[in-house]
Motif scaffolding. Structure first.
Motif, PDB file in Angstrom:
ATOM      1  N   GLY B  92       0.548  -0.810  -0.466  1.00 29.54           N
ATOM      2  CA  GLY B  92      -0.138  -0.240  -0.037  1.00 29.54           C
ATOM      3  C   GLY B  92       0.711   0.715   0.078  1.00 29.54           C
ATOM      4  N   TRP B  93      -0.050   2.883   0.297  1.00 35.50           N
ATOM      5  CA  TRP B  93       0.738   3.267   0.678  1.00 35.50           C
ATOM      6  C   TRP B  93       2.090   3.896   1.703  1.00 35.50           C
ATOM      7  N   HIS B  94       3.038   3.688   1.425  1.00 36.67           N
ATOM      8  CA  HIS B  94       4.518   4.254   2.325  1.00 36.67           C
ATOM      9  C   HIS B  94       4.156   5.304   3.169  1.00 36.67           C
ATOM     10  N   ALA B  95       5.427   5.884   3.667  1.00 37.55           N
ATOM     11  CA  ALA B  95       5.014   6.620   4.434  1.00 37.55           C
ATOM     12  C   ALA B  95       5.695   8.019   3.625  1.00 37.55           C
ATOM     13  N   PRO B  96       4.966   8.647   3.802  1.00 33.54           N
ATOM     14  CA  PRO B  96       5.537  10.378   3.172  1.00 33.54           C
ATOM     15  C   PRO B  96       6.376  10.991   3.442  1.00 33.54           C
ATOM     16  N   ARG B  97       7.154  11.158   2.281  1.00 39.16           N
ATOM     17  CA  ARG B  97       8.421  12.649   2.745  1.00 39.16           C
ATOM     18  C   ARG B  97       8.253  13.468   2.368  1.00 39.16           C
ATOM     19  N   ILE B  98       8.828  14.836   2.440  1.00 38.04           N
ATOM     20  CA  ILE B  98       9.406  15.584   2.302  1.00 38.04           C
ATOM     21  C   ILE B  98      10.681  16.059   1.966  1.00 38.04           C
ATOM     22  N   ILE B  99      11.223  15.911   0.717  1.00 40.52           N
ATOM     23  CA  ILE B  99      12.568  15.944   0.085  1.00 40.52           C
ATOM     24  C   ILE B  99      13.545  17.123  -0.001  1.00 40.52           C
ATOM     25  N   PRO B 100      14.139  17.485  -0.644  1.00 39.47           N
ATOM     26  CA  PRO B 100      14.800  18.643  -1.227  1.00 39.47           C
ATOM     27  C   PRO B 100      14.422  17.922  -2.625  1.00 39.47           C
ATOM     28  N   TYR B 101      13.412  19.745  -3.991  1.00 34.68           N
ATOM     29  CA  TYR B 101      13.371  19.229  -4.596  1.00 34.68           C
ATOM     30  C   TYR B 101      14.403  18.314  -5.651  1.00 34.68           C
ATOM     31  N   GLN B 102      14.441  16.916  -6.712  1.00 31.29           N
ATOM     32  CA  GLN B 102      15.414  16.703  -7.271  1.00 31.29           C
ATOM     33  C   GLN B 102      15.332  15.756  -8.316  1.00 31.29           C
ATOM     34  N   ASN B 103      15.635  15.267  -8.908  1.00 31.02           N
ATOM     35  CA  ASN B 103      15.627  14.547  -9.737  1.00 31.02           C
ATOM     36  C   ASN B 103      14.781  13.473  -9.367  1.00 31.02           C
ATOM     37  N   LEU B 104      13.898  12.189 -10.616  1.00 30.36           N
ATOM     38  CA  LEU B 104      13.518  11.562 -10.834  1.00 30.36           C
ATOM     39  C   LEU B 104      13.920  10.051 -11.044  1.00 30.36           C
ATOM     40  N   SER B 105      14.775   9.392 -10.560  1.00 33.37           N
ATOM     41  CA  SER B 105      15.640   8.217 -11.143  1.00 33.37           C
ATOM     42  C   SER B 105      15.165   7.010 -11.301  1.00 33.37           C
ATOM     43  N   LEU B 106      14.968   6.897 -12.926  1.00 28.36           N
ATOM     44  CA  LEU B 106      14.014   5.888 -13.010  1.00 28.36           C
ATOM     45  C   LEU B 106      13.817   5.195 -13.754  1.00 28.36           C
ATOM     46  N   ASP B 107      14.275   3.570 -13.635  1.00 31.75           N
ATOM     47  CA  ASP B 107      14.756   2.372 -15.392  1.00 31.75           C
ATOM     48  C   ASP B 107      13.781   2.905 -16.246  1.00 31.75           C
ATOM     49  N   PRO B 108      14.529   2.410 -18.026  1.00 35.03           N
ATOM     50  CA  PRO B 108      13.986   3.035 -18.819  1.00 35.03           C
ATOM     51  C   PRO B 108      12.883   2.029 -19.420  1.00 35.03           C
ATOM     52  N   SER B 109      13.192   1.155 -18.449  1.00 33.15           N
ATOM     53  CA  SER B 109      11.423   0.473 -18.883  1.00 33.15           C
ATOM     54  C   SER B 109      10.118   0.565 -18.161  1.00 33.15           C
ATOM     55  N   THR B 110      10.381   1.165 -17.077  1.00 31.96           N
ATOM     56  CA  THR B 110       8.936   1.741 -16.187  1.00 31.96           C
ATOM     57  C   THR B 110       8.471   1.902 -17.174  1.00 31.96           C
ATOM     58  N   CYS B 111       7.172   1.500 -16.081  1.00 33.64           N
ATOM     59  CA  CYS B 111       5.439   1.487 -16.997  1.00 33.64           C
ATOM     60  C   CYS B 111       5.408   3.327 -17.533  1.00 33.64           C
ATOM     61  N   VAL B 112       5.680   4.151 -16.413  1.00 41.23           N
ATOM     62  CA  VAL B 112       4.856   5.465 -16.832  1.00 41.23           C
ATOM     63  C   VAL B 112       6.168   5.813 -18.734  1.00 41.23           C
ATOM     64  N   PHE B 113       7.130   5.749 -18.863  1.00 47.67           N
ATOM     65  CA  PHE B 113       7.188   5.790 -20.023  1.00 47.67           C
ATOM     66  C   PHE B 113       6.849   5.331 -21.071  1.00 47.67           C
ATOM     67  N   HIS B 114       6.342   4.154 -21.227  1.00 45.32           N
ATOM     68  CA  HIS B 114       5.744   3.483 -22.151  1.00 45.32           C
ATOM     69  C   HIS B 114       4.096   4.135 -22.595  1.00 45.32           C
ATOM     70  N   TYR B 115       3.786   3.373 -21.466  1.00 46.46           N
ATOM     71  CA  TYR B 115       2.244   3.402 -21.782  1.00 46.46           C
ATOM     72  C   TYR B 115       1.155   4.013 -21.174  1.00 46.46           C
ATOM     73  N   ALA B 116       2.203   5.440 -20.573  1.00 48.69           N
ATOM     74  CA  ALA B 116       0.998   7.253 -20.041  1.00 48.69           C
ATOM     75  C   ALA B 116       0.497   6.237 -18.686  1.00 48.69           C
ATOM     76  N   PHE B 117       0.892   5.785 -17.624  1.00 44.36           N
ATOM     77  CA  PHE B 117       0.578   6.457 -16.411  1.00 44.36           C
ATOM     78  C   PHE B 117       0.548   6.836 -15.599  1.00 44.36           C
ATOM     79  N   GLU B 118      -0.303   7.817 -15.854  1.00 46.36           N
ATOM     80  CA  GLU B 118      -0.032   8.807 -15.368  1.00 46.36           C
ATOM     81  C   GLU B 118      -1.254  10.052 -14.977  1.00 46.36           C
TER      82      GLU B 118
END
Lengths: 415, 415
Positions: B92-118
């Motif tokens: 389920g949902w993990h603990a929320p975090r406020i962190i410094p604004y930063q890049n997301l690091s994602l594997d190139p096979s991540t489904c958001v890049f291919h199938y618009a899960f967004e």
């Protein structure tokens, strides 16, 4: 009725060079810039195109261990490297790079995360009996990639250069292609918008990358006919929409109806369209229906026409071409035409169904046993102990023969 | 006509809990797993929901310099931090975090890049005259976020908890909100699928993040009426599709028609639907048309109904509610109904147009001077020296008054 100018404009949407922005009303430029980026340019024709000769290669220092072929799962594991090319509106396509497979690092405001600036291709590399490596009709994938990218204001790319680069990449990672019939290296060319802005406009930068995943045969123990559920409560695509392009946007919205079908025990859903309930395509495949034509009595192989609502599948095109070349002389009629689901149900009831199969890169063909429609199962013509019909078997054999180089054919591209 | 079961199923598509997969045909499980992930589960109801009390905060060590308010460009610069919460199908949902604004690091096979899960939301935080910080109807954004995410098999989230977390985030970065009327902090809650696989199926993991961009007034020097081009050659949305959800998928395909309109000098395009050419919505806004009703002679404020083809705008809903409360008693008819573009053109020709304006979070209202339709300009009722009509001015004043806390109103949410 659509007017001539509508048709012309609709056609222009998929044309490769995009419009330049020449705002007439300079007073409102500020407003415009708020919602559209300053670099609001469609792919320029003057900027550098992809240049395969500029390729640089950085090899991995930690080569992966190969998986056992029988353990491969589609799209789960990848080779040692990836091909990447950046594009910017100011400089066009940059020098291509082969680098170790690695994460993408992107600002959270990057437009691919918000507005689905993404399109892709699916293709495979095969090892032939002489150890050669072959692609299957890569020009079709390149053409479609450019149709997809230009429809969402991403740049187009020189398909020949990209095919050559993909060849270089595949050769470098060729040890990942299992040396057995049915195995291949699935290739995923992907283009994403990388502009860092929440303004909704054409991306000023993009990234093209290709990753590769070794895959086994879709049906490792022989065909297994599938059951479909006809979806009449949700619509995948619409004339004037983007259902004929390989955009990420076409995929996420399809999952829920597929899960619905699955919850009732069906492997995929079949998309119907309109009040007429025309058969369009299956979850991730085009669909072919073989039946005895009610009026002519002739055997007919039918698939939906390219009217903008179905994906222009490479396997679909290959099945059609082979059918015209090799089945038509045997008395078959080959039809790209609309067919209502009710007509399919009627043909089944009258014993006129011959067979039905899906067609796509993953399985080549997927025989269909039956289709759930309005609460009834429409039988698709297979005998009880049959898992595939003759045409499906024939098509798989023909196409696989070309893909693996058994048959010399211009569709097979040796890298 | 749609049958009852079609309607029930279509409705179920947006219901929050998704179906569980219980494949009947175990023999074909392997096939299923190839195209759908093993964790093919819709958001479970038993797993932990978002828990605001578990928030951890990591402050930046390199605070950004503030930009001059007048230099702010929408969605270009962001605050020091971001809110992130991970979700997995197993936990389920993990603990929320406020962190410094930063890049997301994602594997190139991540489904958001291919199938618009967004999917995403757009909302704003405002500073009131007492230095308090306010959100505007955040519950509406949370409701819509959950409708969007569940439609594409992403998890839903406790809207109250997320609103509280957004409040904590905004308070931490409140120095970025310029202290002047018209300025605000644009908030972009975004949810993406993060599963690393090319298999097309429901994501087994997701990331919810919120970033914040300080923005200035949409019309810094007062209203400037815009010109629209009616788009009749491309279609944004259709019944049974996803045009009413705030999915990334709805945005990339709209750029080309917007560029087309821009190339002819129009700031935005107006989407028509169907043979009837119903007026639906503008590029990034809902549309309101005020005219004298031909039959009744009554003044009527019209906007397209929520039939699944238009975005369920929060500003649209607010304009409707205020109009019903404050304009209806003055003799106005307030209508959510379909109206043909040809009827708008006819009303213009007969001198019955009062005014037209877009409605959205960015500008609140955007007055429209004219609409290009079938090669002619349809005048929307503004006088030549006027940049906004009375209703638009009134609505902006009412809504802004609530947003900035001048008027006490339940829509304003003090954090």
């Amino acid at each position: 009725m659509k007017s001539l100018h509508q048709l012309a404009r609709r056609k222009a949407l998929t044309g490769l060079p995009g419009p330049r922005i020449v705002p007439r009303q300079t007073l409102s430029t500020r407003l415009w810039q708020r919602s559209f980026t300053a670099t609001a340019m469609a792919p320029s024709q003057q900027l550098p195109d992809l240049d395969a000769s500029k390729l640089t290669v950085t090899k991995t220092s930690t080569p992966k261990e190969l998986q056992k072929p029988q353990d491969l799962v589609f799209g789960k594991t990848f080779t040692d490297h990836m091909l990447t090319v950046e594009w910017t509106a100011s400089d066009g396509w940059h020098a291509p790079r082969i680098i170790p497979y690695q994460n993408l690092s992107l600002d959270p405001s990057t437009c691919v995360f918000h507005y689905a600036f993404e399109c892709f291709e699916g293709m495979k590399a095969y090892k032939d009996n002489n150890g050669g490596i072959r692609l299957f009709r890569p020009n079709k994938n390149m053409e479609r990639l450019n149709k997809s990218s230009s429809r969402i204001a991403l740049p187009t790319v020189d398909g020949e250069a990209l095919t050559k680069l993909i060849g270089d990449f595949v050769k470098l990672d060729s040890r990942f292609i299992p040396d057995a019939r049915g195995y291949s290296l699935y290739l995923r060319p992907t283009m994403i918008g990388t502009q860092k802005t929440l303004g909704v406009g054409p991306p000023g930068s993009a990234l093209l990358f290709v990753i590769a995943s070794p895959v086994g045969p879709y049906y490792p123990t022989g065909f297994k006919a599938i059951s479909l559920e006809a979806t009449d409560y949700a619509v995948r695509a619409w004339p004037g929409g983007v259902g004929d392009k390989k955009l990420g946007a076409n995929y996420a919205p399809c999952i829920k109806p597929q899960l619905e079908a699955a919850s009732r025990g069906f492997q995929q859903n079949l998309w119907l369209f309109g009040e007429e309930e025309y058969v369009t395509e299956v979850g991730t495949m085009n669909l072919f229906i073989a039946l005895k034509n009610k009026e002519t009595g002739q055997k007919e192989l039918i698939t939906a026409p390219l009217d903008g609502t179905i994906l222009e599948g490479v396997t679909r095109d290959s099945v059609l071409a082979l059918a015209r070349e090799r089945l038509e002389p045997k008395g078959w009629a080959i039809s790209e035409r609309k067919i209502r689901m009710s007509d399919v149900a009627e043909a089944a009831q009258e014993g006129k169904m011959i067979e039905v199969f899906g067609a796509g890169t993953a399985a080549i063909v997927s025989p269909v046993r039956n289709i759930s429609y309005r609460g009834k199962l429409v039988d698709c013509g297979l005998k009880e102990n049959e898992e595939a019909g003759e045409i499906a078997l024939q098509m798989k054999s023909w196409i696989e023969g070309i893909q693996y180089g058994d048959e010399k054919h211009p569709w097979s591209y040796v890298i």
